[in-house]
Design a protein around this motif. Structure first.
Motif, PDB file in Angstrom:
ATOM      1  N   ILE A  44       9.805  15.968   0.104  1.00 46.56           N
ATOM      2  CA  ILE A  44       8.667  15.093   0.365  1.00 46.56           C
ATOM      3  C   ILE A  44       9.207  13.674   0.422  1.00 46.56           C
ATOM      4  CG2 ILE A  44       6.463  14.248  -0.507  1.00 46.56           C
ATOM      5  CD1 ILE A  44       6.278  16.994  -2.034  1.00 46.56           C
ATOM      6  N   ILE A  45       8.999  13.012   1.558  1.00 47.41           N
ATOM      7  CA  ILE A  45       9.645  11.733   1.810  1.00 47.41           C
ATOM      8  C   ILE A  45       8.632  10.593   1.778  1.00 47.41           C
ATOM      9  CG2 ILE A  45      10.967  10.377   3.481  1.00 47.41           C
ATOM     10  CD1 ILE A  45      12.161  13.007   4.507  1.00 47.41           C
ATOM     11  N   THR A  46       8.910   9.611   0.921  1.00 47.86           N
ATOM     12  CA  THR A  46       8.179   8.351   0.892  1.00 47.86           C
ATOM     13  C   THR A  46       9.204   7.238   1.026  1.00 47.86           C
ATOM     14  OG1 THR A  46       8.321   7.925  -1.497  1.00 47.86           O
ATOM     15  CG2 THR A  46       6.585   9.418  -0.774  1.00 47.86           C
ATOM     16  N   GLY A  47       8.742   6.019   1.341  1.00 48.37           N
ATOM     17  CA  GLY A  47       9.688   4.919   1.315  1.00 48.37           C
ATOM     18  C   GLY A  47       9.636   3.978   2.489  1.00 48.37           C
ATOM     19  N   LEU A  48      10.728   3.228   2.637  1.00 50.73           N
ATOM     20  CA  LEU A  48      10.811   2.104   3.575  1.00 50.73           C
ATOM     21  C   LEU A  48      12.165   2.117   4.287  1.00 50.73           C
ATOM     22  CD1 LEU A  48       9.618  -0.529   0.951  1.00 50.73           C
ATOM     23  CD2 LEU A  48       8.182   0.770   2.536  1.00 50.73           C
ATOM     24  N   SER A  49      12.175   1.680   5.527  1.00 51.81           N
ATOM     25  CA  SER A  49      11.013   1.523   6.371  1.00 51.81           C
ATOM     26  C   SER A  49      10.890   2.745   7.263  1.00 51.81           C
ATOM     27  CB  SER A  49      11.135   0.249   7.210  1.00 51.81           C
ATOM     28  OG  SER A  49      12.228   0.355   8.111  1.00 51.81           O
ATOM     29  N   THR A  50       9.676   2.940   7.795  1.00 45.91           N
ATOM     30  CA  THR A  50       9.394   4.139   8.588  1.00 45.91           C
ATOM     31  C   THR A  50      10.359   4.294   9.748  1.00 45.91           C
ATOM     32  OG1 THR A  50       7.064   3.700   8.080  1.00 45.91           O
ATOM     33  CG2 THR A  50       7.534   5.411   9.706  1.00 45.91           C
ATOM     34  N   SER A  51      10.619   3.200  10.459  1.00 45.85           N
ATOM     35  CA  SER A  51      11.459   3.258  11.653  1.00 45.85           C
ATOM     36  C   SER A  51      12.939   3.200  11.351  1.00 45.85           C
ATOM     37  CB  SER A  51      11.095   2.096  12.595  1.00 45.85           C
ATOM     38  OG  SER A  51      11.309   0.850  11.955  1.00 45.85           O
ATOM     39  N   GLY A  52      13.284   2.934  10.087  1.00 47.35           N
ATOM     40  CA  GLY A  52      14.687   2.792   9.716  1.00 47.35           C
ATOM     41  C   GLY A  52      15.171   3.891   8.805  1.00 47.35           C
ATOM     42  N   CYS A  53      15.212   3.596   7.507  1.00 45.58           N
ATOM     43  CA  CYS A  53      15.798   4.542   6.554  1.00 45.58           C
ATOM     44  C   CYS A  53      14.974   5.809   6.368  1.00 45.58           C
ATOM     45  CB  CYS A  53      16.022   3.835   5.223  1.00 45.58           C
ATOM     46  SG  CYS A  53      17.210   2.466   5.357  1.00 45.58           S
ATOM     47  N   VAL A  54      13.655   5.717   6.533  1.00 54.03           N
ATOM     48  CA  VAL A  54      12.822   6.923   6.436  1.00 54.03           C
ATOM     49  C   VAL A  54      13.118   7.860   7.600  1.00 54.03           C
ATOM     50  CG1 VAL A  54      10.453   7.791   6.561  1.00 54.03           C
ATOM     51  CG2 VAL A  54      10.998   5.870   5.070  1.00 54.03           C
ATOM     52  N   ARG A  55      13.120   7.327   8.801  1.00 51.30           N
ATOM     53  CA  ARG A  55      13.398   8.162   9.964  1.00 51.30           C
ATOM     54  C   ARG A  55      14.811   8.762   9.904  1.00 51.30           C
ATOM     55  NH1 ARG A  55      12.061   8.869  15.530  1.00 51.30           N
ATOM     56  NH2 ARG A  55      13.892   9.677  16.600  1.00 51.30           N
TER      57      ARG A  55
ATOM     58  N   GLU B  44       0.828  -1.214   0.000  1.00 56.22           N
ATOM     59  CA  GLU B  44       0.000   0.000   0.000  1.00 56.22           C
ATOM     60  C   GLU B  44       0.857   1.256   0.000  1.00 56.22           C
ATOM     61  OE1 GLU B  44      -3.793   1.724  -0.316  1.00 56.22           O
ATOM     62  OE2 GLU B  44      -3.145  -0.367  -0.440  1.00 56.22           O
ATOM     63  N   ALA B  45       1.971   1.216   0.715  1.00 56.07           N
ATOM     64  CA  ALA B  45       2.888   2.361   0.721  1.00 56.07           C
ATOM     65  C   ALA B  45       3.427   2.625  -0.678  1.00 56.07           C
ATOM     66  CB  ALA B  45       4.035   2.122   1.702  1.00 56.07           C
ATOM     67  N   LEU B  46       3.789   1.567  -1.395  1.00 54.14           N
ATOM     68  CA  LEU B  46       4.283   1.727  -2.759  1.00 54.14           C
ATOM     69  C   LEU B  46       3.190   2.303  -3.662  1.00 54.14           C
ATOM     70  CD1 LEU B  46       6.305   1.362  -5.046  1.00 54.14           C
ATOM     71  CD2 LEU B  46       5.601  -1.051  -5.186  1.00 54.14           C
ATOM     72  N   LYS B  47       1.990   1.788  -3.543  1.00 50.22           N
ATOM     73  CA  LYS B  47       0.869   2.273  -4.350  1.00 50.22           C
ATOM     74  C   LYS B  47       0.672   3.775  -4.161  1.00 50.22           C
ATOM     75  CE  LYS B  47      -4.155   1.666  -4.814  1.00 50.22           C
ATOM     76  NZ  LYS B  47      -5.330   0.900  -4.305  1.00 50.22           N
ATOM     77  N   ASN B  48       0.713   4.235  -2.918  1.00 50.26           N
ATOM     78  CA  ASN B  48       0.521   5.656  -2.647  1.00 50.26           C
ATOM     79  C   ASN B  48       1.718   6.484  -3.084  1.00 50.26           C
ATOM     80  OD1 ASN B  48      -2.092   5.425  -1.529  1.00 50.26           O
ATOM     81  ND2 ASN B  48      -1.237   4.780   0.430  1.00 50.26           N
ATOM     82  N   ALA B  49       2.921   5.915  -2.964  1.00 52.13           N
ATOM     83  CA  ALA B  49       4.118   6.620  -3.418  1.00 52.13           C
ATOM     84  C   ALA B  49       4.083   6.834  -4.923  1.00 52.13           C
ATOM     85  CB  ALA B  49       5.368   5.856  -3.012  1.00 52.13           C
ATOM     86  N   LEU B  50       3.587   5.852  -5.665  1.00 58.98           N
ATOM     87  CA  LEU B  50       3.505   5.998  -7.118  1.00 58.98           C
ATOM     88  C   LEU B  50       2.503   7.084  -7.507  1.00 58.98           C
ATOM     89  CD1 LEU B  50       3.666   2.248  -8.212  1.00 58.98           C
ATOM     90  CD2 LEU B  50       5.436   4.005  -8.485  1.00 58.98           C
TER      91      LEU B  50
ATOM     92  N   GLU C 225       2.497  10.176   5.138  1.00 53.60           N
ATOM     93  CA  GLU C 225       2.265   9.137   6.142  1.00 53.60           C
ATOM     94  C   GLU C 225       1.713   7.832   5.579  1.00 53.60           C
ATOM     95  OE1 GLU C 225      -0.571  10.193   9.119  1.00 53.60           O
ATOM     96  OE2 GLU C 225      -1.918  11.174   7.707  1.00 53.60           O
ATOM     97  N   ASP C 226       0.998   7.879   4.459  1.00 52.86           N
ATOM     98  CA  ASP C 226       0.462   6.656   3.877  1.00 52.86           C
ATOM     99  C   ASP C 226       1.314   6.150   2.714  1.00 52.86           C
ATOM    100  OD1 ASP C 226      -0.232   8.866   2.395  1.00 52.86           O
ATOM    101  OD2 ASP C 226      -2.296   8.253   2.016  1.00 52.86           O
ATOM    102  N   ALA C 227       2.465   6.775   2.490  1.00 53.01           N
ATOM    103  CA  ALA C 227       3.399   6.336   1.444  1.00 53.01           C
ATOM    104  C   ALA C 227       4.740   5.938   2.042  1.00 53.01           C
ATOM    105  CB  ALA C 227       3.589   7.439   0.408  1.00 53.01           C
TER     106      ALA C 227
END
Length: 209
Positions: free
Chosen positions: A141-152, A47-53, A169-171
């Motif tokens: 504007i930041i999207t990606g993976l994972s929230t607690s790791g590379c995003v943070r 779902e995160a990828l879908k919203n990021a696209l 938040e949803d991407a």
């Protein structure tokens, strides 16, 4: 969070930076490893990828600089340092490994920037800050993976380098809801503005660059 603990944030961590005048969009580490159930790094974050696209489509329409990150190591993984020592499944990102490939639908366009990193932050040891500065960007504007790791990690460095971090938040996604929500809460409190992608796309539709 217990009421007393939440109350400690009230009036102290309620700030907002707002949107910048010239944002860029980053898609952090959307690679096959997180979408293939056979991989140790699988996270179930479709779902995160879908919203990021969707955000990428809006960013392309608005003429934004679009940046992708991936991770790639030499065969020995000596360039992974303590990060690779702590997280052995990072071996999935040895150069040429199929788990490091882009998932279907995410392939970068020829005029979009790919930054290969070795550590969690998209800024650490890369040219990202210099590129954003040279391009006149004031926000990311930041999207990606994972929230607690590379995003943070990227969010904190983004703020530290003087750019406004805007977290979609949803991407962004994580393999567990608890660290996902906790890190969104903490980034909103201290480093970034955390917003739904629909709100960000509304801003992009009105942006004049």
């Amino acid at each position: 969070m217990a009421g007393g603990a939440a109350d400690n944030y009230g009036g102290v961590f309620d700030g907002s930076m707002g949107f910048g005048a010239k944002p860029a969009l980053i898609l952090i580490d959307f690679v096959e490893a997180y979408f293939d159930p056979s991989c140790a790094l699988y996270a179930g974050v479709e779902e995160a990828l879908k919203n990021a696209l969707k955000l990428r489509d809006a960013a392309r329409e608005a003429g934004l600089l679009i940046v992708y990150t991936n991770v790639s190591y030499t065969q020995s993984m000596i360039d992974g340092g303590r990060f690779a020592q702590k997280v052995p499944p990072l071996e999935n990102f040895v150069a040429g490994h199929p788990m490091g490939a882009w998932p279907k639908g995410l392939e970068p366009a020829d005029d979009e920037l790919v930054i290969t990193k070795h550590y969690p932050s998209a800024f650490f040891g890369t040219s990202l800050a210099s590129t954003l500065t040279a391009n006149g960007n004031d926000s990311l504007i930041i999207t990606g993976l994972s929230t607690s790791g590379c995003v943070r990690a990227s969010c904190v460095d983004c703020c530290s380098h003087g750019f406004i971090p805007i977290i979609a938040e949803d991407a962004v996604g994580d393999r567990h809801e608890a660290p996902h929500k906790a890190n969104l809460f903490d980034m909103q409190a201290k480093y970034a503005d955390v917003l739904p992608s629909a709100k960000i796309m509304e801003y992009l539709s009105e942006l004049k660059l």
